[in-house]
Design an enzyme around this catalytic site. Structure first.
Site, short mmCIF file in Angstrom:
data_model
loop_
_atom_site.label_atom_id
_atom_site.label_comp_id
_atom_site.label_asym_id
_atom_site.label_seq_id
_atom_site.Cartn_x
_atom_site.Cartn_y
_atom_site.Cartn_z
N ARG A 143 -2.99 -19.03 23.78
CA ARG A 143 -2.63 -17.76 23.16
C ARG A 143 -3.09 -17.66 21.71
O ARG A 143 -3.02 -16.59 21.10
CB ARG A 143 -1.11 -17.57 23.20
CG ARG A 143 -0.53 -17.52 24.59
CD ARG A 143 0.98 -17.40 24.52
NE ARG A 143 1.37 -16.14 23.92
CZ ARG A 143 1.55 -15.01 24.59
NH1 ARG A 143 1.39 -14.99 25.89
NH2 ARG A 143 1.90 -13.91 23.96
N TRP B 52 -2.73 -16.99 16.32
CA TRP B 52 -3.98 -16.23 16.37
C TRP B 52 -3.82 -15.19 15.26
O TRP B 52 -3.05 -14.25 15.37
CB TRP B 52 -4.17 -15.56 17.73
CG TRP B 52 -5.48 -14.85 17.85
CD1 TRP B 52 -6.69 -15.39 18.12
CD2 TRP B 52 -5.70 -13.44 17.68
NE1 TRP B 52 -7.66 -14.42 18.15
CE2 TRP B 52 -7.10 -13.21 17.88
CE3 TRP B 52 -4.89 -12.34 17.40
CZ2 TRP B 52 -7.67 -11.94 17.79
CZ3 TRP B 52 -5.47 -11.08 17.31
CH2 TRP B 52 -6.85 -10.89 17.51
N LYS C 108 -19.07 -12.39 29.33
CA LYS C 108 -18.79 -13.83 29.47
C LYS C 108 -19.69 -14.63 28.54
O LYS C 108 -19.24 -15.52 27.84
CB LYS C 108 -19.02 -14.32 30.90
CG LYS C 108 -18.03 -13.93 31.94
CD LYS C 108 -16.73 -14.67 31.88
CE LYS C 108 -15.74 -13.97 31.00
NZ LYS C 108 -15.01 -12.85 31.47
N GLU D 143 -20.01 -7.56 32.84
CA GLU D 143 -19.10 -8.71 32.82
C GLU D 143 -19.88 -9.99 32.49
O GLU D 143 -19.39 -10.85 31.74
CB GLU D 143 -18.37 -8.81 34.17
CG GLU D 143 -17.46 -10.00 34.33
CD GLU D 143 -16.32 -10.09 33.31
OE1 GLU D 143 -16.10 -9.16 32.53
OE2 GLU D 143 -15.68 -11.16 33.28
N LYS E 236 -6.02 -15.52 24.43
CA LYS E 236 -5.65 -14.92 25.71
C LYS E 236 -4.47 -14.00 25.52
O LYS E 236 -3.77 -14.09 24.53
CB LYS E 236 -5.27 -16.08 26.64
CG LYS E 236 -5.20 -15.73 28.09
CD LYS E 236 -6.46 -16.10 28.79
CE LYS E 236 -6.44 -15.68 30.23
NZ LYS E 236 -7.79 -15.37 30.69
N CYS F 182 -0.69 -15.66 19.86
CA CYS F 182 0.35 -16.42 19.21
C CYS F 182 1.35 -16.88 20.25
O CYS F 182 1.77 -16.11 21.11
CB CYS F 182 1.11 -15.66 18.12
SG CYS F 182 0.15 -15.45 16.62
N GLU G 44 -18.72 -14.15 24.85
CA GLU G 44 -17.39 -14.71 24.54
C GLU G 44 -17.45 -16.22 24.30
O GLU G 44 -16.82 -16.73 23.38
CB GLU G 44 -16.44 -14.50 25.74
CG GLU G 44 -15.74 -13.18 25.79
CD GLU G 44 -14.84 -13.08 27.02
OE1 GLU G 44 -13.70 -12.66 26.84
OE2 GLU G 44 -15.26 -13.41 28.14
N HIS H 171 -35.23 3.69 28.16
CA HIS H 171 -34.71 4.65 27.19
C HIS H 171 -34.31 3.97 25.88
O HIS H 171 -33.60 4.56 25.08
CB HIS H 171 -33.53 5.42 27.79
CG HIS H 171 -33.90 6.24 28.97
ND1 HIS H 171 -34.64 7.39 28.88
CD2 HIS H 171 -33.71 6.04 30.30
CE1 HIS H 171 -34.86 7.89 30.08
NE2 HIS H 171 -34.31 7.07 30.97
N ASN I 113 5.34 -13.56 16.84
CA ASN I 113 4.16 -13.09 17.57
C ASN I 113 4.20 -11.57 17.53
O ASN I 113 5.17 -10.96 17.97
CB ASN I 113 4.23 -13.60 19.02
CG ASN I 113 3.22 -12.93 19.95
OD1 ASN I 113 3.46 -12.83 21.14
ND2 ASN I 113 2.10 -12.48 19.43
N GLY I 114 3.15 -10.97 16.97
CA GLY I 114 3.09 -9.51 16.90
C GLY I 114 2.57 -9.05 15.56
O GLY I 114 2.00 -9.84 14.79
N1 HGA Z 1 0.81 -11.16 12.52
C1 HGA Z 1 1.11 -12.57 12.56
C2 HGA Z 1 1.25 -13.05 13.98
C3 HGA Z 1 -0.07 -12.95 14.70
C4 HGA Z 1 0.02 -12.71 16.17
O1 HGA Z 1 1.05 -12.50 16.78
N2 HGA Z 1 -1.15 -12.68 16.82
O2 HGA Z 1 -1.17 -12.36 18.17
C5 HGA Z 1 0.07 -13.38 11.81
O3 HGA Z 1 -1.03 -12.89 11.52
O4 HGA Z 1 0.36 -14.52 11.49
#
Ligand code: HGA
Length: 607
Positions: A27, A72, A484, A480, A602, A2, A487, A503, A96-97
């Site tokens: 992000r 995100w 990659k 790795e 990221k 985010c 991802e 095995h 964000n969080g």
């Molecule tokens: N929890 C919030 C913000 C998402 C976030 O910070 N992601 O890294 C949401 O889901 O909108």
């Protein structure tokens, strides 16, 4: 994860918000939105998908004060209803969080009559600030008081239509910095978003709350105590975050590796010897008492740790363990105050790694070293020693240059530890240093394999699974490579130490399962060759990255690409590069969004 941008200036800030979001899109890119203080109330524009959509949708929006967000999703699916900003009455919030007590807040606020229209945890912040404003009408104070009730991680920015020209921001756990200038004041999740308007950055600490207007900034702690934070002049170059002539950031960053390594290794200078001081002024003293090493990391950074374990035990003779940060932080472990904790993270803000570092310190492990790409990051600030890789900003979600520069840093750590333990003869030391210095040239030569790798990648167009094999210090490189590939191309890929095939995983091998093998010319080559024969005998298609002098012949079902140089202990740094290129080109063939793979983002700043 985010991205947040906020701006208070003397003129229309919508272009600044949109430009800032474009820089933060790495992000999160599920949805984007902005809210400004308009003539008749909060004007909000949200769109699912990329910032480009938001840019068109907000073309007619104008205001000198606003907040913006690229998401995100953690709570609630990606859709317009869940996109930020979230509003409650005259206020709007971006976040964000993760708010861990959002369910109880939601119940409490619903009971008071607040109506929730999204599934997010964030909306509870909007209503909580609104509820707090009923008793405390000043936005700065209301946000400060509301934050005292939040449990979890947040960086937030809040505007209130009834208090125009003001933005209040706060942080706990998630990154947030301010950009200050004569023409306006700004906030963002990272400096790249604000270089368009200023280089003067103020890094907020956890527990800080700040108010921005076009001509003033004030900061206080959550308890209301005013604080001053210094202004740092960002050295980040705007060009470093531009795509230039490359098709994708991932491709650009793969090709930046020679420079990234040269910059990272510049610290060694022209010297024939290496000093502990490269890890910090107190490193000599701190490392002298170290009896073992515990590396804490996640994802690609953990793979650099696994590689370093081979070096640290073989060259420095120091026992080394590597643990996934999200496991270590919650498990009961036996602390050892003489152990060096090494926290590795590109951003230096990885939530699990930061929490694992703090956990180790709480357990009484004071010897800590951060290996990060961002000097001002939390992990760097909270570690006793530090090594800053100088990879430059990494925008592609799939990490490449951060990985190889971490490996270079960890090899330097190995040499320093070997020296501290009296295990490094002067000739050996100067040979290793010469090899390190030559790395950028060697990497350049490996990059010349791109065309041949592109041809191989086309054969992955219809594949759904792949197996990666390696042995010894190249087993983490196989890990790795598999990471990659999954991802960015969404091909299911697993990595195994080649000796482990029989095995279990050999049962999966058939003509539809490409097997990619890292086969440098080392003491394990003959063993690896036998493992490759086992694959060939089951009809598996083998793609082998060998050294110029690895004697593995091309044959039916066995494709060989030879790396130009044989690089001894440092060979993992070269051998990962063709695997990065293979994933990149396989993703192009599959038509995926290379820099923004689905479901990922990221800087993993949430748990
Ligand atoms: N929890 C919030 C913000 C998402 C976030 O910070 N992601 O890294 C949401 O889901 O909108």
């Amino acid at each position: 994860m985010c991205g947040i941008v906020a701006a208070a200036a003397g003129s229309n800030i919508v272009p600044v918000l949109v430009e800032g979001l474009k820089k933060l899109e790495y992000r999160g890119y599920d949805s984007a939105g902005l809210a400004v203080i308009g003539q008749n109330g909060i004007e909000r524009v949200r769109s699912v998908g990329r910032v480009a959509e938001l840019e068109s949708a907000s073309a007619a929006t104008h205001s000198p004060t606003g907040i913006a967000h690229t998401r995100w999703a953690t709570h609630g699916i990606p859709c317009e209803r869940n996109a930020h900003p979230h509003v409650s009455g005259a206020i709007a919030v971006v976040h964000n969080g993760i708010i861990e007590n959002y369910e109880s807040l939601r119940q409490e606020l619903s009971a008071q009559g607040y109506v929730f229209t999204s599934d997010t945890d964030t909306e509870s912040i909007a209503h909580l600030v609104q509820a707090t404003l009923q008793d405390e009408p000043d936005l700065f104070q209301a946000v400060r008081l509301a934050c005292q009730r939040l449990v979890g991680a947040y960086a937030i920015a809040v505007i209130d239509h009834s208090q125009p020209g003001r933005i209040v921001v706060a942080r706990e756990g998630s990154p947030l910095l301010l950009g200050v200038s004569d023409t306006g004041n700004y906030a963002a999740s990272d400096a790249s978003a604000l270089l368009q308007v200023t280089r003067n950055m103020v890094y907020l600490e956890n527990g800080d709350v700040a108010e921005l207007t076009a001509d003033k900034v004030r900061i206080a702690r959550l308890d209301g105590t005013p604080v001053e934070r210094p202004i740092h002049v960002s050295q980040l170059s705007a060009a470093a975050v531009e795509l230039g002539t490359f098709r994708h950031y991932m491709q650009k960053e793969i090709f930046e590796q020679p420079d990234a390594l040269a910059n990272t290794l510049e610290i060694v200078g022209g010297s024939k010897t290496i000093q502990p001081g490269i890890f910090g002024a107190d490193a000599g003293q701190l490392l002298a008492g170290v009896d073992s090493i515990l590396i804490l990391a996640c994802g690609t950074s953990a793979h650099s740790g696994y590689t370093a374990r081979y070096w640290l035990e073989a060259i420095a003779g120091v026992p080394c363990a590597v643990e996934i940060a999200s496991e270590y932080r919650y498990r009961v472990s036996v602390p050892n105050p003489r152990q060096l904790i090494v926290a590795i993270s590109q951003s230096g803000e990885t939530a699990d790694t930061l929490a694992a570092l703090r956990h180790a310190k709480e357990l009484g492990q004071p010897k800590t070293l951060a290996i990060c790409n961002v000097p001002e990051s939390a992990i760097v600030r909270e570690s006793a020693l530090r090594f800053i890789t100088r990879a430059g900003p990494e925008i592609g979600v799939a990490s490449t240059k951060a990985f190889t520069t971490q490996l270079a840093a960890l090899f330097l750590l190995t040499l320093v530890m070997a020296k501290v333990k009296g295990r490094l003869a002067p000739e050996q030391e100067s040979t290793f240093i010469d090899q390190l210095r030559h790395l950028p040239v060697a990497v350049n030569k490996v990059l010349e394999l791109e065309d041949a790798i592109e041809v191989w990648a086309k054969r992955f167009a219809d594949k759904h699974h792949a197996l990666f094999l390696g042995r010894g210090r190249h087993y983490p490189i196989a890990l790795e490579g598999a990471l990659k590939l999954k991802e960015i191309s969404y091909i299911h890929a697993e990595a195994y130490p080649a000796g482990e095939l029989k095995h279990g995983p050999l049962a999966l091998v058939d003509a539809n399962m490409p097997v990619i093998s890292v086969a440098p010319n080392d003491q394990l080559l003959d063993k690896l060759k036998s493992n490759l024969k086992e694959v060939q005998a089951r009809g598996g298609e083998l793609y082998v990255f060998a050294d110029a002098d690895s004697e593995i012949p091309e044959s039916e079902g066995v494709h060989i690409l030879r790396l130009p140089e044989h690089y001894g202990e440092l060979s993992p740094i070269l051998h990962v590069i063709p695997l990065q290129l293979l994933s990149y080109h396989a993703a192009l063939v599959k038509g995926t969004d290379v820099d923004k793979p689905r479901n990922l983002a990221k800087s993993v700043t949430v748990e």
